[in-house]
Write a protein that holds these residues in place. Structure first.
Motif, short mmCIF file in Angstrom:
data_model
loop_
_atom_site.label_atom_id
_atom_site.label_comp_id
_atom_site.label_asym_id
_atom_site.label_seq_id
_atom_site.Cartn_x
_atom_site.Cartn_y
_atom_site.Cartn_z
N GLN A 185 -15.58 4.47 28.31
CA GLN A 185 -15.51 5.92 28.16
C GLN A 185 -14.87 6.43 29.44
OE1 GLN A 185 -19.45 7.47 27.49
NE2 GLN A 185 -19.74 6.22 25.68
N VAL A 186 -13.75 7.16 29.30
CA VAL A 186 -13.05 7.68 30.48
C VAL A 186 -12.70 9.14 30.24
CG1 VAL A 186 -12.05 5.42 31.07
CG2 VAL A 186 -10.73 7.01 29.65
N THR A 187 -12.50 9.87 31.32
CA THR A 187 -12.02 11.25 31.14
C THR A 187 -10.57 11.20 30.68
OG1 THR A 187 -11.44 11.31 33.47
CG2 THR A 187 -13.58 12.25 32.87
N ILE A 188 -10.12 12.30 30.06
CA ILE A 188 -8.74 12.33 29.55
C ILE A 188 -7.82 12.73 30.71
CG2 ILE A 188 -7.19 13.40 27.86
CD1 ILE A 188 -9.71 14.00 26.17
N PRO A 189 -6.88 11.86 31.09
CA PRO A 189 -6.01 12.21 32.21
C PRO A 189 -5.06 13.35 31.84
CG PRO A 189 -5.38 10.09 31.29
CD PRO A 189 -6.59 10.55 30.53
N GLU A 190 -4.60 14.07 32.85
CA GLU A 190 -3.75 15.25 32.59
C GLU A 190 -2.48 14.90 31.82
OE1 GLU A 190 -2.77 17.56 35.99
OE2 GLU A 190 -4.87 18.11 36.33
N SER A 191 -1.95 13.69 32.06
CA SER A 191 -0.68 13.33 31.42
C SER A 191 -0.82 13.05 29.92
CB SER A 191 -0.10 12.08 32.12
OG SER A 191 -1.02 11.03 32.03
N VAL A 192 -2.04 12.90 29.43
CA VAL A 192 -2.24 12.59 27.99
C VAL A 192 -2.57 13.88 27.25
CG1 VAL A 192 -3.74 11.39 26.35
CG2 VAL A 192 -2.99 10.23 28.44
N TYR A 230 -13.06 7.68 24.12
CA TYR A 230 -13.90 6.51 23.81
C TYR A 230 -12.93 5.43 23.35
CZ TYR A 230 -17.71 9.88 23.83
OH TYR A 230 -18.62 10.83 24.20
N LEU A 231 -12.85 4.33 24.09
CA LEU A 231 -11.86 3.32 23.71
C LEU A 231 -12.41 1.91 23.69
CD1 LEU A 231 -10.47 2.94 26.99
CD2 LEU A 231 -9.42 4.92 25.98
N GLN A 232 -11.75 1.12 22.88
CA GLN A 232 -12.11 -0.29 22.81
C GLN A 232 -10.85 -1.11 22.58
OE1 GLN A 232 -15.54 -1.43 20.55
NE2 GLN A 232 -14.55 -3.28 19.81
N SER A 233 -10.75 -2.18 23.36
CA SER A 233 -9.64 -3.09 23.15
C SER A 233 -10.22 -4.45 22.76
CB SER A 233 -8.84 -3.14 24.45
OG SER A 233 -8.51 -4.43 24.78
N THR A 234 -9.68 -5.03 21.69
CA THR A 234 -10.21 -6.29 21.18
C THR A 234 -9.09 -7.32 21.13
OG1 THR A 234 -11.80 -5.11 19.83
CG2 THR A 234 -11.38 -7.38 19.20
N GLU A 235 -9.33 -8.46 21.78
CA GLU A 235 -8.31 -9.53 21.78
C GLU A 235 -8.93 -10.82 21.31
OE1 GLU A 235 -5.50 -9.40 25.41
OE2 GLU A 235 -7.39 -8.53 26.05
N MET A 249 -11.71 -1.44 35.77
CA MET A 249 -10.63 -0.66 35.17
C MET A 249 -9.34 -1.49 35.13
SD MET A 249 -11.45 2.29 34.05
CE MET A 249 -10.15 3.51 34.13
N ALA A 250 -9.15 -2.35 36.14
CA ALA A 250 -7.94 -3.16 36.17
C ALA A 250 -7.93 -4.14 34.99
CB ALA A 250 -7.87 -3.92 37.50
N GLU A 251 -9.08 -4.77 34.73
CA GLU A 251 -9.15 -5.72 33.61
C GLU A 251 -8.97 -4.99 32.27
OE1 GLU A 251 -12.70 -8.26 33.49
OE2 GLU A 251 -12.47 -8.37 31.31
N LEU A 266 -5.39 6.29 32.14
CA LEU A 266 -6.84 6.40 31.95
C LEU A 266 -7.43 7.26 33.05
CD1 LEU A 266 -7.58 2.62 31.25
CD2 LEU A 266 -7.45 4.45 29.54
N GLY A 267 -8.43 8.10 32.72
CA GLY A 267 -9.09 8.93 33.72
C GLY A 267 -10.24 8.19 34.38
N GLU A 268 -11.24 8.96 34.79
CA GLU A 268 -12.39 8.39 35.50
C GLU A 268 -13.35 7.76 34.50
OE1 GLU A 268 -13.18 8.08 38.75
OE2 GLU A 268 -11.07 8.65 38.95
N PRO A 269 -13.79 6.53 34.74
CA PRO A 269 -14.71 5.89 33.77
C PRO A 269 -16.16 6.38 33.95
CG PRO A 269 -14.25 4.39 35.58
CD PRO A 269 -13.45 5.63 35.86
N SER A 270 -16.84 6.60 32.82
CA SER A 270 -18.28 6.85 32.88
C SER A 270 -19.01 5.66 32.27
CB SER A 270 -18.63 8.13 32.12
OG SER A 270 -18.11 8.10 30.82
N ARG A 271 -18.26 4.76 31.65
CA ARG A 271 -18.87 3.57 31.06
C ARG A 271 -17.83 2.48 30.92
NH1 ARG A 271 -22.06 2.54 25.40
NH2 ARG A 271 -22.01 0.33 25.72
N LEU A 272 -18.19 1.27 31.31
CA LEU A 272 -17.30 0.12 31.14
C LEU A 272 -18.16 -1.07 30.72
CD1 LEU A 272 -15.12 0.26 34.42
CD2 LEU A 272 -14.26 0.51 32.08
#
Ligand code: FAD
Length: 509
Positions: A185-192, A230-235, A249-251, A266-272
């Motif tokens: 969960q990250v804040t929405i950055p200004e560029s998005v 709210y995002l999820q990446s699955t590999e 955040m780098a991973e 990506l903005g500031e994370p509140s959950r990883l």
């Protein structure tokens, strides 16, 4: 050897804490042993859904969770594998969901158990166990050294890797999936920019769909809500990582780059957090005086199900253990924990395994399967049926009784007695069995008199009664029901049989 407590609970996760409260409500001593000295901040579940919300309401605990919830009840709309299950349009949704962080659930359950008198020892790790015909003994490594504690029963609520399960010699067959899920969960950055339809506009890279994006390298899911992404990446074939290291955040950024093919601001994370799915179930939920509940008993290959199932295990088990401790349990009562909850776990595996099939594969056949199901789910009855399976609100425990209500969860009826009005939920706060007599049947009261103090009798009126009488167990499931106008003799003998099955031999003759 003398016992120092009635039930040892290993693990102060949500399952162990809920069990401690349930055991205290049922009137037995509970000692929780937790290896970590403090509750840990690791983000895990972000919500509770399904039948357990009704159970918590029946225990008078739901209001406390609602007060701590983020944004109350979100609409029941969530992913089912790779398709969306939308229950928002249903007149009578088969399940609800509450958006609340797991640590807030644990805090409330811990405070509740503590207030009821459960003893919770943190920093105490169980390192061994032994049992005989009447007791079970745990070897404990505590802050002041090693010691032993003996009880009548022990319950392993010690998570997916459950040392107790191994010590009890219980197999845990199943599959560990290779795919790695990274959740944030990250804040929405200004560029998005969030477009009106929820899609994300990324400068220089076009749009990313709200919901699922499947690529040849994996799957990416995103939803924007209240200024948060709210995002999820699955590999399937993830780059190297150490599962003991927290997600950074780098991973996360590198994983999203591999899946989408470009950098997502990506903005500031509140959950990883990072997790892999497993599909496993303990072969037996019981080995003598040792029981398993929660993740120790089952792991499911989709989110949103584990807490509902694990906390429901405890509600089923607590009153049965209390009956055994208090000496009135029928011989087979403790075994019904396995029969009923293994069955419930198998139903949860059924729908979570189906989600595995639905989220895998980018080939046309897999797409067609998702499209067909999406089309079917536009029919309200189909969406209702699937929602009930996901929320376990359709659960009916196997039962020898023939009445269709037996084995099902008691509905929250409003009960009128002169001058009072109460609900079934209010009656279940104390976790006591109750006979609801809607037809003022003297033969049932006469039978109940032979189990004094064990079963409460409540003669009341209700609009549209579902039967002439309902016998409700402490976990709020219906043990027996009297048919409308059932002859007095058969109703009395059926009620007698049910009381003997669930609540022991009659106390008076
Ligand atoms: C990222 C993530 C997201 C999730 N999302 C969801 C979701 O959306 N919905 C959902 O329902 N579930 C979700 N889950 C699953 C949910 O978190 C688990 O089902 C839940 O934590 C299980 O609770 P438990 O009490 O059974 O086990 P745990 O929470 O694992 O607790 C077990 C406890 O036992 C203790 N313990 C272990 N061994 C010993 C020992 N020998 N002696 C003493 N103590 C011991 C551990 O320290 C731990 O505190 C998620 C999990 C993760 C990781």
């Amino acid at each position: 050897m003398g016992v120092e407590t009635d039930v040892i609970i290993v693990g102060a996760g949500p399952t162990g804490l809920m069990l401690a409260g349930e055991l205290r409500l049922a009137g037995v001593r509970a000692l929780v042993l937790e290896r970590h000295p403090q509750p840990r901040p690791t983000p895990k579940a972000s919500g509770l859904g399904g039948r357990i919300l009704d159970v918590l309401h029946y225990r008078g605990l739901l209001g406390r969770l609602e007060a701590a919830a983020e944004g109350g009840y979100p609409p029941p709309r969530f992913p089912f594998g790779g398709v969306h299950l939308d229950l928002t349009g249903l007149a009578d949704p088969p399940m609800r969901a509450l958006s609340i962080a797991q640590h807030a659930v644990e805090r409330m359950l811990g405070e509740h158990a503590d207030a009821l008198g459960a003893e919770i020892r943190r920093g105490h790790e169980v390192t061994g166990l032994s049992q005989d015909d009447s007791t079970v003994t745990a070897d404990v490594r505590g802050p002041d050294g090693d010691y032993r504690v003996t009880a009548r029963y022990l319950v392993g609520c010690d998570g997916g890797r459950s040392p107790i399960r191994a010590m009890a010699g219980i197999d845990f067959p199943g599959t560990t999936f290779s795919e790695v899920n990274r959740l944030a969960q990250v804040t929405i950055p200004e560029s998005v920019t969030i477009l009106p339809n929820g899609d994300l506009e990324i400068p220089g890279n076009g749009t990313v769909r709200s919901g699922f994006t499947r690529t040849e390298h994996g799957m990416f899911a995103v939803a924007a809500h209240g200024g948060i992404l709210y995002l999820q990446s699955t590999e399937d074939d993830p780059a190297d990582y150490d599962s003991d290291d927290p997600l950074t955040m780098a991973e996360l950024g590198a994983s999203i780059r591999r899946v989408l093919g470009f950098d997502l601001p990506l903005g500031e994370p509140s959950r990883l957090s990072r997790y892999v799915f497993q599909d496993r179930q303990a072969e037996n939920y019981r080995a003598g005086r040792v029981f398993l509940a929660g993740d120790a008993a089952h792991l499911f290959p989709a989110t949103g199900t584990a807490l509902n199932c694990g906390l429901s295990d405890t509600v089923n088990l607590a009153w049965k253990l209390a009956a055994a401790v208090q000496g009135w349990a029928p011989a087979s009562l403790l075994d019904t924990y396995h029969t009923e909850r293994h069955y419930a776990g198998a139903r949860a595996r059924l729908q979570t395994r189906a989600q595995v099939a639905l989220r895998r594969g980018g080939d046309p056949a897999a797409e067609a399967l998702r499209d067909v199901l999406t089309e079917l789910l536009t029919d309200d009855p189909a969406a209702h049926r699937l929602g009930a399976l996901v929320g376990a609100t359709d659960l009916r425990y196997p039962t020898p009784e023939t009445h269709p209500l037996t084995g099902t969860f008691a509905p929250n009826l409003t009960l009128h007695t002169d001058p009072d009005i109460v609900t079934v939920a209010e009656l279940m706060h104390t976790s006591r069995p109750v006979l609801l007599d809607f037809a003022d049947r003297p033969e049932l009261r006469e039978v109940a008199e032979r189990w004094p103090l064990r079963v409460d009798v409540f003669t009341a009126k209700t609009d549209n009664p579902p039967a002439d009488a309902l016998l409700i167990r402490p976990d709020a499931y219906i043990a027996w029901a009297a048919d409308f106008a059932e002859p007095a003799e058969t109703a009395a003998s059926g009620f007698h049989r049910a009381l003997s099955t669930w609540f022991g031999a009659p106390m008076t003759h």
